[in-house]
Design a protein around this motif. Structure first.
Motif, PDB file in Angstrom:
ATOM      1  N   ALA A 344      46.417 -25.068  49.012  1.00 55.04           N
ATOM      2  CA  ALA A 344      45.063 -24.673  49.435  1.00 55.04           C
ATOM      3  C   ALA A 344      44.028 -25.619  48.827  1.00 55.04           C
ATOM      4  N   GLY A 345      44.241 -26.026  47.601  1.00 60.23           N
ATOM      5  CA  GLY A 345      43.387 -27.053  46.988  1.00 60.23           C
ATOM      6  C   GLY A 345      42.187 -26.544  46.233  1.00 60.23           C
ATOM      7  N   ALA A 346      41.533 -25.509  46.733  1.00 59.78           N
ATOM      8  CA  ALA A 346      40.334 -24.979  46.071  1.00 59.78           C
ATOM      9  C   ALA A 346      40.002 -23.619  46.667  1.00 59.78           C
ATOM     10  N   SER A 347      39.180 -22.861  45.924  1.00 62.53           N
ATOM     11  CA  SER A 347      38.786 -21.525  46.398  1.00 62.53           C
ATOM     12  C   SER A 347      37.523 -21.559  47.249  1.00 62.53           C
ATOM     13  N   GLY A 348      36.661 -22.530  46.979  1.00 62.46           N
ATOM     14  CA  GLY A 348      35.376 -22.583  47.665  1.00 62.46           C
ATOM     15  C   GLY A 348      34.277 -21.891  46.877  1.00 62.46           C
ATOM     16  N   LEU A 349      33.062 -22.297  47.165  1.00 64.74           N
ATOM     17  CA  LEU A 349      31.878 -21.643  46.604  1.00 64.74           C
ATOM     18  C   LEU A 349      31.415 -20.626  47.641  1.00 64.74           C
ATOM     19  N   THR A 350      31.291 -19.386  47.252  1.00 62.62           N
ATOM     20  CA  THR A 350      30.937 -18.344  48.222  1.00 62.62           C
ATOM     21  C   THR A 350      29.421 -18.245  48.358  1.00 62.62           C
ATOM     22  N   VAL A 351      28.946 -18.466  49.574  1.00 59.34           N
ATOM     23  CA  VAL A 351      27.497 -18.437  49.821  1.00 59.34           C
ATOM     24  C   VAL A 351      27.053 -16.986  49.997  1.00 59.34           C
ATOM     25  N   GLN A 352      26.231 -16.525  49.078  1.00 57.92           N
ATOM     26  CA  GLN A 352      25.674 -15.169  49.205  1.00 57.92           C
ATOM     27  C   GLN A 352      24.432 -15.197  50.101  1.00 57.92           C
ATOM     28  N   ASP A 353      23.679 -16.303  50.020  1.00 55.30           N
ATOM     29  CA  ASP A 353      22.391 -16.363  50.714  1.00 55.30           C
ATOM     30  C   ASP A 353      22.220 -17.766  51.313  1.00 55.30           C
ATOM     31  N   PHE A 354      22.219 -17.832  52.640  1.00 53.16           N
ATOM     32  CA  PHE A 354      22.106 -19.134  53.296  1.00 53.16           C
ATOM     33  C   PHE A 354      20.700 -19.737  53.186  1.00 53.16           C
ATOM     34  N   GLY A 397      31.650 -30.715  67.980  1.00 51.05           N
ATOM     35  CA  GLY A 397      30.386 -31.002  67.306  1.00 51.05           C
ATOM     36  C   GLY A 397      30.560 -31.857  66.074  1.00 51.05           C
ATOM     37  N   GLY A 398      31.807 -31.981  65.582  1.00 50.12           N
ATOM     38  CA  GLY A 398      32.048 -32.768  64.378  1.00 50.12           C
ATOM     39  C   GLY A 398      31.864 -31.937  63.124  1.00 50.12           C
ATOM     40  N   PRO A 399      32.090 -32.569  61.957  1.00 46.27           N
ATOM     41  CA  PRO A 399      31.986 -31.850  60.693  1.00 46.27           C
ATOM     42  C   PRO A 399      30.590 -31.275  60.464  1.00 46.27           C
ATOM     43  N   ILE A 400      30.553 -30.159  59.775  1.00 47.64           N
ATOM     44  CA  ILE A 400      29.285 -29.547  59.348  1.00 47.64           C
ATOM     45  C   ILE A 400      29.314 -29.521  57.818  1.00 47.64           C
ATOM     46  N   TRP A 401      28.226 -29.959  57.208  1.00 48.33           N
ATOM     47  CA  TRP A 401      28.140 -30.023  55.746  1.00 48.33           C
ATOM     48  C   TRP A 401      26.997 -29.156  55.246  1.00 48.33           C
ATOM     49  N   ALA A 402      27.242 -28.394  54.181  1.00 50.12           N
ATOM     50  CA  ALA A 402      26.155 -27.680  53.491  1.00 50.12           C
ATOM     51  C   ALA A 402      25.565 -28.633  52.457  1.00 50.12           C
ATOM     52  N   ILE A 403      24.267 -28.771  52.473  1.00 51.01           N
ATOM     53  CA  ILE A 403      23.577 -29.654  51.522  1.00 51.01           C
ATOM     54  C   ILE A 403      22.714 -28.763  50.620  1.00 51.01           C
ATOM     55  N   PHE A 404      22.798 -28.973  49.315  1.00 55.18           N
ATOM     56  CA  PHE A 404      22.007 -28.167  48.378  1.00 55.18           C
ATOM     57  C   PHE A 404      21.828 -28.932  47.070  1.00 55.18           C
ATOM     58  N   ASP A 405      21.025 -28.329  46.192  1.00 53.00           N
ATOM     59  CA  ASP A 405      20.733 -29.009  44.919  1.00 53.00           C
ATOM     60  C   ASP A 405      21.137 -28.114  43.750  1.00 53.00           C
ATOM     61  N   SER A 406      20.819 -28.568  42.545  1.00 53.45           N
ATOM     62  CA  SER A 406      21.259 -27.813  41.367  1.00 53.45           C
ATOM     63  C   SER A 406      20.508 -26.483  41.249  1.00 53.45           C
ATOM     64  N   GLY A 407      19.320 -26.405  41.875  1.00 54.44           N
ATOM     65  CA  GLY A 407      18.617 -25.118  41.888  1.00 54.44           C
ATOM     66  C   GLY A 407      19.436 -24.059  42.617  1.00 54.44           C
ATOM     67  N   ALA A 408      20.039 -24.441  43.734  1.00 57.91           N
ATOM     68  CA  ALA A 408      20.894 -23.502  44.488  1.00 57.91           C
ATOM     69  C   ALA A 408      22.102 -23.099  43.660  1.00 57.91           C
ATOM     70  N   VAL A 409      22.666 -24.063  42.939  1.00 63.37           N
ATOM     71  CA  VAL A 409      23.840 -23.770  42.102  1.00 63.37           C
ATOM     72  C   VAL A 409      23.492 -22.681  41.090  1.00 63.37           C
ATOM     73  N   GLN A 410      22.307 -22.809  40.508  1.00 59.15           N
ATOM     74  CA  GLN A 410      21.898 -21.784  39.515  1.00 59.15           C
ATOM     75  C   GLN A 410      21.659 -20.435  40.179  1.00 59.15           C
ATOM     76  N   ARG A 411      20.933 -20.435  41.287  1.00 55.85           N
ATOM     77  CA  ARG A 411      20.623 -19.151  41.937  1.00 55.85           C
ATOM     78  C   ARG A 411      21.895 -18.442  42.400  1.00 55.85           C
ATOM     79  N   GLU A 412      22.857 -19.215  42.918  1.00 59.76           N
ATOM     80  CA  GLU A 412      24.108 -18.611  43.410  1.00 59.76           C
ATOM     81  C   GLU A 412      25.123 -18.399  42.283  1.00 59.76           C
ATOM     82  N   ARG A 413      24.798 -18.891  41.077  1.00 61.26           N
ATOM     83  CA  ARG A 413      25.723 -18.829  39.923  1.00 61.26           C
ATOM     84  C   ARG A 413      27.072 -19.479  40.256  1.00 61.26           C
ATOM     85  N   TRP A 414      26.991 -20.648  40.905  1.00 59.28           N
ATOM     86  CA  TRP A 414      28.225 -21.371  41.237  1.00 59.28           C
ATOM     87  C   TRP A 414      28.635 -22.262  40.074  1.00 59.28           C
TER      88      TRP A 414
END
Ligand SMILES: Cc1cc2nc3c(=O)[nH]c(=O)nc-3n(C[C@H](O)[C@H](O)[C@H](O)COP(=O)(O)OP(=O)(O)OC[C@H]3O[C@@H](n4cnc5c(N)ncnc54)[C@H](O)[C@@H]3O)c2cc1C
Length: 556
Positions: A344-354, A397-414
Motif C-alpha cells: 500500500a505504501g502509505a496511509s494518506g493524510l485524511t482531509v477533514q476540511d477541503f 482528466g489526468g492527475p489531480i493534486w491537492a496543493i496546501f501549505d504548512s498552515g493547512a498541516v497545522q490546522r488539520e494536525r497532519w
C-alpha cells in the motif's frame, strides 16, 4: 469436498457427448483470456480436479455461493487468484442493508416485507435503481431476509444496534458486521468486512468446500457441437505457479470474480474518460480485472443494463479524502501494521476540511469548488485536460493534486511524513510554489506542472480569500491563503469503486448469451453480474447464495 484428479487423464467420452471443447485441451497452452478461444481438437482432456460446482472467486458472492451449493449436497471447489480469500469484501465496511423482515429487524420492532423491499428498490424517483432489471430486483427482494438469516447461520455476527435507513429506502435495514478479530493478519486491515468473509470461509471449510488459492481462472471450457458458442459449460482452466490446471464442473461454474474497475480497456467501454490514472478501491489487496466477464464473453455471454454505470449516484467514482498516497479510497485507510502495508505504501493524510487545500489538474489549474462532493465535482475532475499540447492524451482528466501549505498541516494536525505519505511519486514538498511544481512527477503526470501556472493559481486563490469570494468556482467563502512554506502537493485523483454493469443473468443467476439464450452450466453473481445498480454487499451476497443453490440443483 471435491475429487482431486491430479495427473489423471479423463476420457473425452466421459464428459463430452458430442463435438469439440472450446477453450483448452490436453497439451495445449492456454492463451490469455483477452484472446479469442480457439476450438480444441477432439481427443482426450486432462482434468486435474473435479467437483459438481466450481466457484471462481472467494469474495462476498463466491463464499455464499459455495456454502449454499454444499448445503444442497453438491461437491464444491472454490478457486481464487489471491493468496487468501475475501476479495474486496475483506477490506469493506461490512455494511449489509438486507431487509424483508429479518430476525434483527423484528428484534427492533421493525415491520418490513419482500414487497416493500422491491418497491423501495424500483421507485422511479430513485436515480440509483431506476434502470434496474425488475425481474432481478424482484428475485433479490424475495431472497433478502433468507440471505440475512443464512449469513447469521453461517457465523456472521452483526452489531446489535438499531438499524439505519439507507439507499433511499423507507424502512431501517442497515446492520454492520463485526470485524473478525483484532489480529491484522486475519482481518488484513481491521475492517468490519473481515467478519463477513472469515466466518463464511470457516463455515464453508467446515462443511467440506475445497479452496484452491493462487489459482487464477483464464478460460471457461465449453462443449461445442458446431460453433464456438454452443453447448454446455464443462469447467475452467486456471493458472497456478505458471502452470495450467483444468477443473471440471459437473453441474455448474459460478463466476464471482468481482467486476471490472481495474481493467482500463473494459471500463472505458462504459466511460471513455476513465483512463489509466484513476485508482480503484480495494487495491492493493485484490483487483477487479474483468477476467470473469471476459472469459464469459469469449463464449458468447452478454452484458446487461449498461446504462447503470452512468447513473451518477453513489460511489461508482469517489472523491478521495486520504491524500498523498497511492491507494487512497475514501473508506479504506491503510494501517501501517497491516500485512499489506508494504504494497500500500502509505496511509494518506485524511482531509477533514477541503477549505485547507486547493485541487489542481495536471497543468496546475483549479477546476471546481473543492468542498463539493457531488458528481459535478467528479465530472469536472474527469474533464480537466485543458490544452495539453501535441501528443497529449485527451480522454481522461489526468492527475489531480491537492496543493496546501504548512498552515493547512497545522490546522488539520497532519504529520506529512512516511508512513502517512508516499514520497515515491504521490507526495511532494518544496520551499516555493515554483519548486513544488517542478518536483511533481509520477507515471500519470506526463509532463511537468508549469511553475508559472501553479504560481498564478495560488496567487489567484489567495486573492479570493482576501475578497471572501471564489469568483471562478464558487467555493463558499474561501478561508485560508496558501502562503506559508513549505508547500505540498498530494495525489488526490478520484477512485473507481462499484461495478454496476456486468454479465446478463436471469433469476437463477444463469448467464445469458448475446442472443438471449441461457448458457448451460454457467452462473454469475456479485459485481461481475449486471442488471441492478445497488452498491455492494446486499446485492452480491443474495445473488451469490442464489447462484450456489441453482448451480447445485442443476442436472449433472
Ligand atoms: C474499501 C471498501 C469498502 C467497502 N465497503 C462496503 C460496505 O460497507 N458495504 C457494502 O455493501 N459494500 C462495500 N464494499 C463493496 C463490497 O465489498 C463489494 O461490492 C463486494 O465485495 C463484491 O463482491 P464480489 O464477490 O463481487 O467481489 P469480491 O468480494 O471482490 O471477490 C472477488 C474475488 O474474485 C477473485 N478473482 C478475481 N479474478 C479472478 C480470477 N481470474 N480467478 C480467480 N479468482 C479471481 C478476487 O481475487 C476476489 O477474491 C466495499 C468495497 C471496498 C473496496
Amino acid at each position: 469436498m471435491a475429487e482431486k484428479k491430479k495427473g489423471s487423464v479423463v476420457s473425452r467420452r466421459d464428459f463430452f457427448r458430442k463435438g469439440a471443447v472450446v477453450g483448452a485441451g490436453a497439451g495445449m497452452a492456454v492463451q490469455a483470456t483477452a484472446q479469442a478461444p480457439a476450438p480444441v481438437r477432439a481427443g482426450r482432456i486432462r482434468f486435474d480436479h473435479i467437483a459438481d460446482v466450481v466457484v471462481v472467486g472467494a469474495g462476498a458472492s463466491g463464499l455464499p455461493a459455495s456454502i449454499m451449493a454444499r448445503d444442497q449436497g453438491a461437491t464444491v471447489i472454490v478457486i481464487d487468484a489471491n493468496h487468501d480469500i475475501g476479495g474486496h469484501a475483506m477490506v469493506s465496511g461490512g455494511r449489509v442493508p438486507l431487509g424483508g423482515g429479518t430476525s434483527l429487524q423484528k428484534k427492533y420492532g421493525i415491520t418490513d416485507s419482500a414487497d416493500q423491499v422491491y418497491l423501495d428498490h424500483t421507485n422511479h424517483r430513485n436515480r440509483e435503481f431506476r434502470f434496474g432489471d425488475r425481474d432481478l430486483i424482484r428475485m433479490w427482494a424475495d431472497e433478502n431476509a433468507a440471505t440475512f438469516e443464512f449469513l447469521i447461520e453461517n457465523g456472521v455476527t452483526f452489531n446489535d444496534v438499531p438499524p439505519a435507513i439507507v439507499n433511499g429506502g423507507t424502512v431501517p435495514r442497515l446492520f454492520v458486521a463485526k470485524p473478525f478479530s483484532d489480529n491484522l493478519n486475519e482481518t488484513i486491515n481491521g475492517s468490519p468486512g473481515s467478519g463477513l468473509v472469515r466466518h463464511l470461509e470457516a463455515s464453508a471449510r467446515a462443511k467440506g468446500v475445497t479452496f484452491l488459492l493462487r489459482h487464477k481462472m483464464t478460460r471457461i471450457l465449453r462443449e461445442s457441437a458446431s460453433s464456438p458458442s454452443g453447448g454446455r459449460v464443462l469447467g475452467i482452466t486456471a493458472t497456478v505457479e505458471g502452470k495450467d490446471v483444468n477443473i471440471q464442473a459437473r453441474r455448474g461454474v459460478i463466476i464471482a470474480t468481482g467486476g471490472h474497475t481495474a481493467n482500463v480497456e473494459f471500463r472505458r467501454m462504459f466511460d471513455p474518460r476513465l483512463t489509466e490514472e484513476y485508482q480503484t478501491a480495494g487495491e492493493p489487496w485484490t483487483k477487479q480485472m474483468a477476467e470473469g466477464e471476459l472469459a464469459a464473453m469469449d463464449i458468447g455471454a452478454s452484458l446487461w443494463a449498461t446504462s447503470n454505470t452512468a447513473n451518477e449516484v453513489g460511489y461508482t467514482i469517489t472523491k478521495t479524502i486520504h491524500i498523498g498516497c497511492r491507494y487512497g479510497y475514501r473508506n479504506l485507510k491503510w494501517n501501517p501494521k497491516s500485512p499489506m502495508f508494504d504494497r500500500a505504501g502509505a496511509s494518506g493524510l485524511t482531509v477533514q476540511d477541503f477549505q485547507n487545500v486547493i485541487l489542481v489538474n495536471q497543468i496546475g489549474q483549479r477546476f471546481w469548488n473543492e468542498t463539493d462532493e457531488t458528481y459535478n465535482f467528479l465530472n469536472a475532475c474527469l474533464g480537466t485536460n485543458g490544452n495539453m499540447g501535441k501528443g497529449a492524451k485527451v480522454n481522461g482528466g489526468g492527475p489531480i493534486w491537492a496543493i496546501f501549505d504548512s498552515g493547512a498541516v497545522q490546522r488539520e494536525r497532519w504529520d506529512p511524513r512516511p508512513p502517512n505519505v508516499d514520497q515515491s511519486g504521490w507526495f511532494f514538498s518544496a520551499d516555493t510554489v515554483a519548486e513544488l511544481a517542478a518536483k511533481i512527477s509520477n507515471p500519470y503526470q506526463l509532463q511537468p506542472v508549469p511553475a508559472r501556472a501553479l504560481e498564478e493559481t495560488v496567487a489567484k486563490y489567495n486573492s479570493y480569500v482576501d475578497a471572501g469570494k471564489d469568483q471562478e468556482f464558487g467555493k463558499p467563502t474561501p478561508k485560508y491563503k496558501i502562503q506559508t512554506p513549505p508547500f505540498y502537493a498530494a495525489w488526490s485523483t478520484p477512485i473507481l469503486h462499484d461495478c454496476l454493469a456486468g454479465l446478463r443473468i436471469n433469476r437463477k443467476c444463469q448467464v445469458i448469451d448475446i442472443h438471449g439464450r441461457v448458457i448451460p452450466g454457467l452462473y454469475c453473481a456479485g459485481e461481475s453480474a449486471g442488471g441492478f445498480a445497488l452498491h455492494g454487499l446486499p446485492r452480491v451476497t443474495v445473488f451469490g447464495r442464489v447462484a450456489g443453490r441453482e448451480a447445485a440443483l442443476a442436472k449433472a
